[in-house]
Design a protein around this motif. Structure first.
Motif, PDB file in Angstrom:
ATOM      1  N   HIS A 142      34.145 -13.726   8.668  1.00 28.80           N
ATOM      2  CA  HIS A 142      33.987 -12.697   9.685  1.00 28.80           C
ATOM      3  C   HIS A 142      33.920 -13.318  11.076  1.00 28.80           C
ATOM      4  O   HIS A 142      33.258 -14.326  11.262  1.00 28.80           O
ATOM      5  N   GLN A 143      34.609 -12.682  12.029  1.00 28.44           N
ATOM      6  CA  GLN A 143      34.467 -13.061  13.443  1.00 28.44           C
ATOM      7  C   GLN A 143      34.234 -11.771  14.230  1.00 28.44           C
ATOM      8  O   GLN A 143      35.023 -10.849  14.150  1.00 28.44           O
ATOM      9  N   LEU A 144      33.179 -11.736  15.025  1.00 28.93           N
ATOM     10  CA  LEU A 144      32.863 -10.532  15.796  1.00 28.93           C
ATOM     11  C   LEU A 144      32.562 -10.906  17.240  1.00 28.93           C
ATOM     12  O   LEU A 144      32.130 -12.033  17.522  1.00 28.93           O
ATOM     13  N   PRO A 145      32.758  -9.961  18.140  1.00 31.73           N
ATOM     14  CA  PRO A 145      32.395 -10.229  19.536  1.00 31.73           C
ATOM     15  C   PRO A 145      30.873 -10.401  19.646  1.00 31.73           C
ATOM     16  O   PRO A 145      30.133  -9.817  18.843  1.00 31.73           O
ATOM     17  N   LEU A 146      30.458 -11.156  20.619  1.00 27.04           N
ATOM     18  CA  LEU A 146      29.023 -11.373  20.821  1.00 27.04           C
ATOM     19  C   LEU A 146      28.284 -10.040  20.905  1.00 27.04           C
ATOM     20  O   LEU A 146      27.157  -9.903  20.382  1.00 27.04           O
ATOM     21  N   ALA A 147      28.910  -9.075  21.529  1.00 24.93           N
ATOM     22  CA  ALA A 147      28.281  -7.765  21.718  1.00 24.93           C
ATOM     23  C   ALA A 147      27.906  -7.110  20.392  1.00 24.93           C
ATOM     24  O   ALA A 147      26.998  -6.279  20.332  1.00 24.93           O
ATOM     25  N   GLU A 148      28.582  -7.513  19.320  1.00 26.05           N
ATOM     26  CA  GLU A 148      28.281  -6.903  18.022  1.00 26.05           C
ATOM     27  C   GLU A 148      27.384  -7.784  17.161  1.00 26.05           C
ATOM     28  O   GLU A 148      27.449  -7.757  15.920  1.00 26.05           O
ATOM     29  N   ALA A 149      26.554  -8.557  17.806  1.00 28.38           N
ATOM     30  CA  ALA A 149      25.690  -9.498  17.087  1.00 28.38           C
ATOM     31  C   ALA A 149      24.814  -8.799  16.050  1.00 28.38           C
ATOM     32  O   ALA A 149      24.602  -9.332  14.948  1.00 28.38           O
ATOM     33  N   ALA A 150      24.304  -7.626  16.381  1.00 27.02           N
ATOM     34  CA  ALA A 150      23.398  -6.936  15.446  1.00 27.02           C
ATOM     35  C   ALA A 150      24.124  -6.667  14.126  1.00 27.02           C
ATOM     36  O   ALA A 150      23.593  -6.932  13.035  1.00 27.02           O
ATOM     37  N   ARG A 151      25.355  -6.169  14.242  1.00 27.11           N
ATOM     38  CA  ARG A 151      26.122  -5.909  13.034  1.00 27.11           C
ATOM     39  C   ARG A 151      26.450  -7.218  12.294  1.00 27.11           C
ATOM     40  O   ARG A 151      26.387  -7.302  11.069  1.00 27.11           O
ATOM     41  N   ALA A 152      26.764  -8.248  13.067  1.00 24.42           N
ATOM     42  CA  ALA A 152      27.105  -9.547  12.475  1.00 24.42           C
ATOM     43  C   ALA A 152      25.935 -10.108  11.654  1.00 24.42           C
ATOM     44  O   ALA A 152      26.113 -10.587  10.530  1.00 24.42           O
ATOM     45  N   TYR A 153      24.726 -10.022  12.226  1.00 26.05           N
ATOM     46  CA  TYR A 153      23.555 -10.504  11.487  1.00 26.05           C
ATOM     47  C   TYR A 153      23.337  -9.705  10.211  1.00 26.05           C
ATOM     48  O   TYR A 153      22.983 -10.250   9.165  1.00 26.05           O
ATOM     49  N   ASP A 154      23.550  -8.408  10.310  1.00 26.47           N
ATOM     50  CA  ASP A 154      23.358  -7.567   9.132  1.00 26.47           C
ATOM     51  C   ASP A 154      24.335  -7.949   8.015  1.00 26.47           C
ATOM     52  O   ASP A 154      23.954  -8.090   6.851  1.00 26.47           O
ATOM     53  N   ILE A 155      25.589  -8.123   8.405  1.00 27.72           N
ATOM     54  CA  ILE A 155      26.610  -8.516   7.419  1.00 27.72           C
ATOM     55  C   ILE A 155      26.256  -9.852   6.762  1.00 27.72           C
ATOM     56  O   ILE A 155      26.296 -10.010   5.546  1.00 27.72           O
ATOM     57  N   PHE A 156      25.882 -10.822   7.610  1.00 28.05           N
ATOM     58  CA  PHE A 156      25.600 -12.174   7.104  1.00 28.05           C
ATOM     59  C   PHE A 156      24.350 -12.180   6.213  1.00 28.05           C
ATOM     60  O   PHE A 156      24.343 -12.775   5.135  1.00 28.05           O
ATOM     61  N   ALA A 157      23.315 -11.476   6.692  1.00 30.64           N
ATOM     62  CA  ALA A 157      22.036 -11.507   5.961  1.00 30.64           C
ATOM     63  C   ALA A 157      22.140 -10.821   4.613  1.00 30.64           C
ATOM     64  O   ALA A 157      21.496 -11.228   3.635  1.00 30.64           O
ATOM     65  N   SER A 158      22.974  -9.782   4.546  1.00 29.71           N
ATOM     66  CA  SER A 158      23.035  -9.029   3.292  1.00 29.71           C
ATOM     67  C   SER A 158      24.301  -9.342   2.498  1.00 29.71           C
ATOM     68  O   SER A 158      24.623  -8.654   1.534  1.00 29.71           O
ATOM     69  N   HIS A 159      24.992 -10.420   2.901  1.00 26.95           N
ATOM     70  CA  HIS A 159      26.191 -10.852   2.172  1.00 26.95           C
ATOM     71  C   HIS A 159      27.184  -9.709   1.978  1.00 26.95           C
ATOM     72  O   HIS A 159      27.831  -9.626   0.938  1.00 26.95           O
ATOM     73  N   LYS A 160      27.310  -8.819   2.963  1.00 21.86           N
ATOM     74  CA  LYS A 160      28.257  -7.700   2.841  1.00 21.86           C
ATOM     75  C   LYS A 160      29.691  -8.204   2.868  1.00 21.86           C
ATOM     76  O   LYS A 160      29.998  -9.227   3.474  1.00 21.86           O
ATOM     77  N   ASP A 161      30.581  -7.436   2.272  1.00 25.25           N
ATOM     78  CA  ASP A 161      32.027  -7.739   2.337  1.00 25.25           C
ATOM     79  C   ASP A 161      32.353  -9.168   1.924  1.00 25.25           C
ATOM     80  O   ASP A 161      33.230  -9.807   2.537  1.00 25.25           O
ATOM     81  N   GLY A 162      31.631  -9.688   0.957  1.00 26.49           N
ATOM     82  CA  GLY A 162      31.916 -11.064   0.539  1.00 26.49           C
ATOM     83  C   GLY A 162      31.689 -12.073   1.655  1.00 26.49           C
ATOM     84  O   GLY A 162      32.329 -13.126   1.700  1.00 26.49           O
ATOM     85  N   CYS A 163      30.769 -11.749   2.538  1.00 26.10           N
ATOM     86  CA  CYS A 163      30.549 -12.614   3.716  1.00 26.10           C
ATOM     87  C   CYS A 163      30.047 -13.998   3.344  1.00 26.10           C
ATOM     88  O   CYS A 163      29.088 -14.147   2.568  1.00 26.10           O
ATOM     89  N   ILE A 164      30.686 -15.012   3.892  1.00 24.10           N
ATOM     90  CA  ILE A 164      30.198 -16.381   3.718  1.00 24.10           C
ATOM     91  C   ILE A 164      29.751 -16.949   5.062  1.00 24.10           C
ATOM     92  O   ILE A 164      28.656 -17.464   5.192  1.00 24.10           O
ATOM     93  N   LYS A 165      30.602 -16.812   6.070  1.00 23.82           N
ATOM     94  CA  LYS A 165      30.224 -17.357   7.375  1.00 23.82           C
ATOM     95  C   LYS A 165      30.742 -16.442   8.484  1.00 23.82           C
ATOM     96  O   LYS A 165      31.894 -15.998   8.443  1.00 23.82           O
ATOM     97  N   VAL A 166      29.901 -16.229   9.508  1.00 24.26           N
ATOM     98  CA  VAL A 166      30.251 -15.354  10.628  1.00 24.26           C
ATOM     99  C   VAL A 166      30.260 -16.152  11.933  1.00 24.26           C
ATOM    100  O   VAL A 166      29.343 -16.929  12.191  1.00 24.26           O
ATOM    101  N   LEU A 167      31.301 -15.941  12.717  1.00 27.36           N
ATOM    102  CA  LEU A 167      31.307 -16.499  14.078  1.00 27.36           C
ATOM    103  C   LEU A 167      31.174 -15.364  15.086  1.00 27.36           C
ATOM    104  O   LEU A 167      31.777 -14.301  14.917  1.00 27.36           O
TER     105      LEU A 167
END
Lengths: 343, 343, 343, 343
Positions: free
Chosen positions: A315-340
Motif C-alpha cells: 500500500h502507498q497512500l498520501p501523507l494526508a491519509e495517514a489515519a487510514r494507512a495506520y488502520d490498514i497496517f494495524a489490522s492487516h486489511k487487504d493483505g497488507c504487509i507494508k505501507v508507505l
C-alpha cells in the motif's frame, strides 16, 4: 508543515506543526519523499507503549536534501538520500568499531522525543554519517528499506553466520522476516524455510525465494528435520520477538547451531533453556542492527536487480491519509504487509 | 576391463587392462558410472607434459561401490558415490586442519602413476574419507563435478573472501571458470563479470548468472571500472593459469582487494608486480582445492536446485569412443565445453 | 621554526622554515614533541630515491595540539597526540571499509611534498580521523610508534592470520621486524622465530620474546623445520623488502601457509615461484597498513604493560643534532636500532 | 584391577573390578598414569545427581597404550597419550564439521555408564580420533588437562572472539576458570580480570597473568568499568554455571559484547534479560568444548613453555587414597584447587 501526530491509542492525525530547522552544524534538513509505517510505530499507536501524545511519529524515510549545516561535507541540497533510522555520530567508540547501533551519541527521532519522519520535512543529525546517496537508477521506494527493515533482516542473516549449503529456518514472514529470508539467500544456503501462519505472507516469502511452511497447518519442526537428516536448522533467524517464537527457535536449531534474533522483544525476561543450550552448545545473538554498515552494499544489490525490496510494499497512500494507512497496517486489511506514506 | 590409455601425443586408445583390486583395508573398488575429461588430462594428451605411455588416464568420476576393504565403515557395495580426485588420508596434519589438498599421504591416480578412472572399474584409497554418497535424488551427471571442477571453482570464490555487495571479476569461462562464477554468486555479490573471448563460453556464463564480458571485443578493464566507480574489482577469480591472465588479474583488482587463482599454472615463475602490490595492499592466493571440505555442501545446493552443474556438459560419449571424445574436447569442436565418458 | 631539511645525498640540515598554518577547517597544528627517523627516510637520505632538496623530512611523530581548524571536534589545544603517518579522510570508500591505507584523499607529508614532522611544528590534515589521544599514563616515547612502525609490524601479524599454537617465522629484526615479532606473540603462537644476521637486533628480538636465529651462522630453514616436524612455518612475516628475503619467505612457509610482507619493496617485479605456490596452496599478502585501525588497541596494550615499545629506542637526540642522528641511524653506529629527534 | 567406585553420597571406594577389554576394532586399552578429579565428578559424589552406585568414576586421564584394536592405525602399545573426555567417532556430521562435542556416536565413560578412568586401566573408543600423543618432553601432569579443563577454558576464550586490545572479564577462578583466563591471554587482550571470592584462587589467577578482583571485597562491576571507560567488558567468560554468575556476566558485558559460558549449568532455565540484551545487541554462547580441535595446539604451547598448566595442581595422591582425595577436593581443604590420582 503537515505531519502525522499521535493523538492516543488507535488515533493519528495529520496536523500543522513547525518546520524543522538546522540546530547543529552537522545537521541536514530533508524534504521527505517517502515514509514507512513500521511495526515499531504500532507499539505507540496501539497504546502498548505510552509516550504521550501530540508528537510526530515515524523513522523510515527517504528524502531530498533541502539544507545542510556548515560542517556537512558529503551532501548538498538536491541530493536524493536514504538514512539510518537513528542518526549516529560516526566518531564514538562504537561507531569506530562498526557497531553504530550502540552509538553513544545516537539521536533517535519519531519515538516520542524528537519529531519523526512522517511529515513534509525532517531534521537529520550527523548527516554525513547517517545518510547515504540513492543511486540515480533507483526510486525512493526501492531505496527506503535499507535504512531500517532490510538492514535489520540482513543483520539477522549476517550475524547468523550462514555458510554455503546450510539450512536456515526463518521464523516470521512480516516485513523484517521477509528481508531476513531474502538476506539469508545471499549467503548461499541450500534451503531457507519461511515459517509463519499468515497465507499472504507465506505467498510473498515463496515469491521472494524461500520455501513456505505454514505452521498453522503442518508441523514446522518436522519440516526442519526433514531437510536436515533430523538434526535441526544450522541457523535460525527469529523476526517476531515473542516468547513463543523464541522457544520455537530453540526447538528448530541443531546442536552447535546459531539463533539470530532481531524481533523487537518487549518483555523483560525470557525463560532461556540453559541446560539444553549447554548440552547442545548453542549461540544466541540478539539486537538492533548497525544499518550504517549495510546501506551501501544493499543499495548495490538492489541496483543490480539481485533483490527487489518493493515486493513487500502492498500500500502507498498520501501523507494526508495517514489515519487510514495506520488502520490498514494495524489490522492487516487487504493483505497488507507494508505501507508507505507519500508527503 | 576396458580402460582409456594414453598412447602418445594426441592419441588415446581403449584397451583391455587388468581389473583393479583391493590393496589396503581402507580401499574401495568402484564400478565407474561417469568419468570426465579434464583440462589437466590435456596436458598429457597434448604432449605438453610427458609421463610415458600405456597408463590409464582420468581423475573425475562417479561410481557404484563394488567392493570395500576390511576397514571401510562408511560405505558398502551398491552405494552411489562421487569422490575427491586424489584420495586423502583424513588423519595427517593437513587433513585434520581442513587442508586435505596438502595431505601428506595423498594417493593420486590417473596422472601417470596409479591407473585412473576412465575405465570400467577404479580403485580408490582411503574410501571412508575420499568418497561421498550421492543423494538419491541426484544423477551421476549432477554429482560428478563436486569432486573436482565445481569444488575448484568454489575454492576460488571461497578463498576470495567475497562479501555481500562486492563486484567480482572472473577471468576465464572454461569449466573451472564457470564454476568459479557460479560459486561467486553464492556469496551475495552485486555483480559477477565473466571475462573470456569465446562466445559459447560467455553465452553459458550468462545463462549461469554472470554478466559476460568479451575481452576480444571490448575493454574489460573499463567494464570492471564502470561497475566499481573506477576502483577495480573487490575480488578477482583467475581460472586460466597463464601469465597474461594473471597480469589481467592485477589490472582488474582494486586497492585492498584479493586475487584468488585456481588456474593450473605450469610455468615456474611469474613476474609479480611487487611494488605496485605493496602500494595497493593486495592479497594473492593460489592453489589446489580441498574438495573434501566442499563436496557435501555443494551436493546439498545441487539437490535443492540452487545450482545446475549439468549446464556445462555439452557432450556425453561411451567409453569406447574416448578417442573421439578427446578430439572434440581438445579442439573445442561443436561448442564443446565439457565431455563425460560413460563406461 | 627549525626543521630538518634534506640537502642532498647523505646530507640533512636544520634550517629556519616558515611555520605551518591551518589550511583547511579539518586541520590541526601540532607542536612536535618527538619525531622518529624511519627506514623510509633513508631512501631519500641515501639518494636511492631522488625527490629534490630543501624539503622538510619525517613522518613519525607525537605532539601537543597547538591550534585546530573550525571543523575539528575531537581535539583541542593542549591534547597530547600521536597520529597516522599519512593523514586519512575517514569518509571515502576505503576509510569506511577499514582500509584507510588506501584512502583516496590521503595527504602524506615528509616524502618530498608537504613538509614533514622533523620540525618544531607540524600541520596534520583530517585531524579528527588522523590523530589519537595519548593516555595520560604514557610518555611520548611510549606512544610514538603506534602511528607507523608498531602498526606496520602489527599489520603483518594480523594479516598473517596467526592461530593459537602456530609457528611463526619473522624475517628481519629491524624496527618494523621487531614489532612484527612482538605483535605475532599477541595471537598465541607456540613459537616466533626471529631471523636476522645482526647480533644486536637478535639480542633485542630475544629480549622482546622471540627465539633468535642468526642466519649468518646457522641454517634458518633447518630451524624452522625442526620446530614444525619438517613442514615449515604456518605463517611467515617478512619485514625486509628485498628479493632475497621474499625468496626466503617462500622457503620457510609450509604448504597451505601464509606469507605476510610489510617490507618496503622498491623493485618493480619479483620472480614469484608460481608453480610451487600453486602446488602448495599459498597465500601471499603485501602492503601498507591501516594504522588508523590499530592505534587505539595498541595504546591499550602499552598502557597495560603488555608491550614495551621503548625497547627499540637506542638513541634520542635534540632536533638540532639531526645530521649526527641520521649518520648514526644510517650507518648502524653504536648498535643503533631506532633514533628519536626531540624538537 | 583397582578402580575408584562411587558408593553413595560422599563416599567413594577403591575396589577390585574386572579389567577392561577391547570391544571394537577401533578401541584401545590404556594403562592409566594420571586421572584428575573434576568438578563434574562432584555432582555424583555430592549426590546432587543420582546415577546409582558401584560404577567407576573419572574422565580426565593420561596413559600408556597397552593394547589396540585391529583398526587402530595411529597408536601402538607404549605410546604416551592424553585424550578427549568423551571418545568421538571422527566421521559423523558433527565431527566432520569440527564440532566433535556434538558427535552423534560419542561414547562417554565415567558418568554412570561405561567405567571411567580413575582406575588402573581404561578402554577408550575410537582411539585414533580420541587420543593425542604426548610430546616426549612433556610429563603426564603437564599434558593431562588438554583433554578436558584446559580445552574447556580455551573454548570459552576462543568462542568469546577476543580481539587484540580487548578487556576480558573472567568470572570464576576454579580450575576451568583459571584455564579460561590463561587462554584469554593468548588472544592479545589488554586486560584480563579474574573475578572470584576465594583468595587462594585469586592468588593463582594473578600468578597465571590475570588481574585478580575479589568480588567479596570490592565492587567488581566498578573495576570492569574503570578499565573500559565505563563501557563494560568486551568479552565475559563465565566458568561457574550458576544463575548468579550468569547474571553478573550480563552486568559486566558492554553493549555489542560477547558472553561465553562454559560453566556446567544444571538448572533447566535461566531468566535471560532479553529486552536489555536486545537493546544492547549481545551475543551469548554456551556449551561443551570440542577438545579434539584444541589438544594439539595446546600441547605445543605447553611444550614451548608458553603456559604452565601444572600450576593448578595442588594435590597428587595415589589411587588408593581416592577417598581422601575426594574429601580434600570437595571441601577445598589445604587451598585445594586440583587433585590428580596416580594409579
Amino acid at each position: 508543515m503537515k505531519a502525522v501526530t499521535l493523538q492516543g491509542p488507535g488515533k493519528v492525525e495529520v496536523r500543522e506543526v513547525p518546520d524543522p530547522a538546522i540546530l547543529k552544524p552537522t545537521d541536514a534538513i530533508l524534504r521527505v519523499t517517502a515514509a514507512g509505517i513500521c511495526g515499531s510505530d504500532l507499539h505507540y499507536y496501539s497504546g502498548r507503549i505510552d509516550a504521550g501524545t501530540g508528537w510526530v511519529i515515524g523513522h523510515e524515510y527517504t528524502g531530498i536534501v533541502e539544507e545542510v549545516g556548515s560542517q556537512v561535507t558529503q551532501f548538498k541540497p538536491g541530493d536524493r538520500v536514504v538514512g539510518v533510522i537513528s542518526p549516529v555520530c560516526g566518531t564514538c567508540y562504537y561507531c569506530r568499531n562498526q557497531q553504530s547501533a550502540q552509538c553513544s551519541r545516537k539521536e533517535p527521532f519519531g519515538f516520542g522525543g524528537d519529531p519523526g519522519c512522517q511529515a513534509d520535512y525532517l531534521r537529520v543529525a550527523y548527516a554525513d554519517v547517517t545518510l547515504e546517496k540513492i543511486p540515480d537508477s533507483l526510486s525512493f521506494e526501492q531505496a527506503i528499506f535499507v535504512g531500517d527493515i532490510f538492514s535489520t533482516g540482513f543483520h539477522a542473516a549476517h550475524e547468523g553466520g550462514i555458510k554455503v549449503g546450510d539450512v536456515v529456518a526463518a521464523i516470521g514472514a512480516g516485513p523484517v522476516g521477509l528481508f531476513a529470508q531474502v538476506s539469508a539467500q545471499l549467503f548461499g544456503p541450500a534451503v531457507v524455510l519461511a515459517i509463519d501462519s499468515v497465507p499472504e505472507r507465506l505467498a510473498l516469502a515463496e515469491k521472494m525465494g524461500a520455501i513456505p511452511v505454514n505452521m498453522a497447518q503442518e508441523d514446522a519442526l518436522a519440516r526442519v528435520q526433514k531437510h536436515t537428516e533430523g538434526r535441526g536448522a544450522d541457523v535460525v533467524l527469529e523476526a517476531v520477538g515473542l516468547p513463543g517464537s523464541i522457544n520455537d527457535a530453540f526447538r528448530y536449531v541443531r546442536p552447535g547451531g546459531v539463533i539470530s534474533s532481531v524481533g523487537v522483544y518487549a518483555e523483560t525476561e525470557f525463560a532461556f533453556p540453559m541446560n539444553d543450550a549447554f548440552g547442545r552448545s548453542l549461540t544466541f545473538k540478539i539486537g538492533v542492527c548497525p544499518a550504517r554498515n549495510y546501506m551501501k552494499p544493499l543499495l548495490s544489490l538492489i541496483e543490480q536487480g539481485r533483490v527487489d525490496p518493493t515486493l513487500v510494499i502492498t500500500h502507498q497512500l498520501p501523507l494526508a491519509e495517514a489515519a487510514r494507512a495506520y488502520d490498514i497496517f494495524a489490522s492487516h486489511k487487504d493483505g497488507c504487509i507494508k505501507v508507505l506514506l507519500k508527503p
